[in-house]
Enzyme design. Structure first.
Site, short mmCIF file in Angstrom:
data_model
loop_
_atom_site.label_atom_id
_atom_site.label_comp_id
_atom_site.label_asym_id
_atom_site.label_seq_id
_atom_site.Cartn_x
_atom_site.Cartn_y
_atom_site.Cartn_z
N SER A 1 0.82 -1.22 0.00
CA SER A 1 0.00 0.00 0.00
C SER A 1 0.85 1.27 0.00
O SER A 1 0.40 2.33 -0.42
CB SER A 1 -0.94 0.00 1.20
N ASP B 1 -2.42 6.08 12.32
CA ASP B 1 -1.64 5.36 11.32
C ASP B 1 -0.34 6.15 11.08
O ASP B 1 -0.36 7.24 10.53
CB ASP B 1 -2.46 5.26 10.02
N HIS C 1 1.38 5.02 6.74
CA HIS C 1 1.00 5.60 5.45
C HIS C 1 1.14 7.12 5.47
O HIS C 1 1.20 7.73 6.52
CB HIS C 1 -0.45 5.20 5.11
#
Ligand SMILES: *[C@@H]1O[C@H](CO)[C@@H](O)[C@H](O)[C@H]1NC(C)=O
Ligand SMILES: *[C@@H]1O[C@H](CO)[C@@H](O)[C@H](O)[C@H]1NC(C)=O
Ligand SMILES: *[C@@H]1O[C@H](CO)[C@@H](O)[C@H](O)[C@H]1NC(C)=O
Ligand SMILES: *[C@@H]1O[C@H](CO)[C@@H](O)[C@H](O)[C@H]1NC(C)=O
Ligand SMILES: *[C@@H]1O[C@H](CO)[C@@H](O)[C@H](O)[C@H]1NC(C)=O
Ligand SMILES: *[C@@H]1O[C@H](CO)[C@@H](O)[C@H](O)[C@H]1NC(C)=O
Length: 418
Positions: A148, A389, A392
């Protein structure tokens, strides 16, 4: 309202000359090349149409400002506040961003993370010019392969170029495990291929996968590799999925014999499989290879703020200490990568973006991203310690700089051939 207008006006003014400038330069070059075409058709055949098709696509001019100085290390430097030229695009102007990265839309109150420019110590990065990149990509496919984080880099690249392509001449297709952005007039595509371990694994489904249940087939790559065959520019990345625990379930040899491997051993074996595949399947004359080093995490604030016990949530500034290196970026893995690439018979350019990204504790999605495909609930947002998070990145943001560097290297390739 007034002040908003003046800000956006200024943005338009600063962007316009860049676009105009590229059009002028490219226009001139076309003329020059046309008159030399007959004599140089051999050279053009190599670097213009890598596949030996028509070579009328060669229009890229590498101006002196585009040239990365010989010996300049673009990976060493610092982040400079530059809210005049950054971000390179606006979050709301790029329709291809997924919810995971649109931090402002998801409620992030500050946008400072968008306004930093990477400044190498000994030289400058060339200014990103979408039209030049499109000319490099003419008739070509560029594919980002990985997890990702790599998808974030793919989306960043799409956003960096899409604004100069007219409506109706660009499209995004989801063909799991791929995403394909097509640029019609250039017969070019920017693509993404989900393969979190590069080699095959039980996590290869584009959406149905979890890091908690991993099983990697260290010696199998053909299923993925068939989709990489003939792609002109391949950009690989694989790290974070390996690092969930010190051991990982994997097979090697017998497909039914699952055993726990030390992660460093497993990573070495997987890269060996990848390297063997490259040597059999890649044509170094027509295909160009890159590998992105690990994208760092900022999961523990004690790493940059000793004594604290939080994470990257609410961080607003890059780290200043030039020697800062987080514990999440494993140097043993880095060495394995370096050795594997050094031993390869074909060239893979390693883009060492780890250090520059290490400084950016302020640029993660924190509570303004997604978890399991959904935006965080109000309750989850109230608990950043558990739910932020710090892996990311928001877009626009740090992956744009990775792409600026990739762009600089692609320009360099053209320069070398010319
Ligand atoms: C850019 O940053 C400077 C310094 O922080 C600030 O004074 C200025 O208002 C900012 N400009 C814009 C357009 O945000
Ligand atoms: C367009 O690009 C594809 C893939 O790169 C290539 O196979 C095809 O021949 C190209 N078509 C034209 C008309 O150049
Ligand atoms: C996801 O994959 C697992 C096993 O890999 C399977 O049991 C499950 O049915 C799948 N779920 C969906 C929604 O496809
Ligand atoms: C894995 O192997 C490496 C050497 O290959 C070693 O340094 C490391 O300590 C091992 N890790 C574990 C968790 O055993
Ligand atoms: C490997 O798989 C077994 C059986 O599913 C499981 O019990 C074990 O925890 C797994 N090991 C790792 C390191 O995930
Ligand atoms: C990448 O950069 C870091 C920091 O400068 C360095 O420690 C590491 O050895 C580099 N990796 C490679 C493969 O050159």
């Amino acid at each position: 309202m007034n002040s908003f207008k003046s800000v956006s006006d200024r943005k338009i003014q600063t962007l316009f000359p860049i676009v105009l400038f590229s059009i002028i330069i490219l226009g001139n070059l076309r003329l020059v090349l046309d008159s030399f075409k007959r004599n140089q058709s051999n050279i053009l055949g190599i670097y213009g149409r890598l596949k030996g098709e028509s070579n009328n696509g060669v229009r890229v001019v590498v101006s002196p400002e585009d040239r990365l100085e010989e010996g300049c290390d673009v990976f060493e430097g610092k982040w400079i506040w530059d809210n005049e030229s950054y971000p390179l695009y606006e979050e709301q102007s790029c329709p291809y961003l997924v919810k995971q990265t649109t931090c402002l839309k998801n409620g992030r109150p500050d946008s400072f993370y968008q306004n930093w420019r990477w400044q190498p110590n000994g030289c400058n990065l060339p200014r990103f010019e979408p039209l030049k990149l499109l000319d490099i990509l003419r008739g070509k496919r560029m594919m980002f392969i990985g997890d990702s984080l790599q998808r974030g880099q793919f989306e960043s690249m799409v956003c960096l170029v899409q604004s100069v392509i007219p409506e109706g001449k660009k499209s995004l297709h989801r063909v799991p495990p791929m995403k394909i952005f097509k640029i019609e007039e250039y017969n070019a595509s920017i693509e993404y291929y989900w393969a979190p371990f590069i080699v095959e694994s039980i996590s290869d489904h584009a959406t149905n996968h979890t890091v908690h249940k991993r099983m990697v087939r260290l010696d199998s790559i053909a299923k993925h590799g068939q989709h990489w065959q003939g792609v002109d520019i391949l950009v690989f990345e694989s790290y974070i999925w390996w690092m969930h625990k010190p051991f990982i379930n994997a097979t090697y040899g017998s497909p039914d014999h699952v055993t726990e491997y030390n992660v460093t051993t497993a990573y070495r074996l997987a890269l060996k499989t990848w390297a063997d595949w490259l040597e059999l399947n890649i044509n170094p004359l027509t295909q160009k290879l890159f590998f992105m080093t690990m994208s760092p995490t900022h999961l523990w604030s004690w790493e940059w703020k000793p004594g604290s016990d939080e994470n990257c949530f609410n961080e607003l500034h890059p780290i200043q200490d030039p020697s800062y290196w987080g514990t999440g970026s494993n140097l043993e893995i880095m060495t394995i990568l370096q050795k594997t690439i050094a031993e390869l018979k074909i060239d893979v350019t390693l883009l060492n973006i780890t250090q520059l990204s290490e400084y950016r504790k302020d640029a993660h999605t924190t509570i303004y991203g997604e978890r399991k495909g959904k935006l965080l609930t109000r309750e989850q947002r109230a608990d950043p310690k558990s739910f932020a998070d710090c892996i990311h990145w928001c877009l626009p943001g740090v992956p744009d700089t990775w792409n600026q560097i990739l762009y600089a290297y692609l320009l360099k390739t053209f320069q070398n051939f010319a």
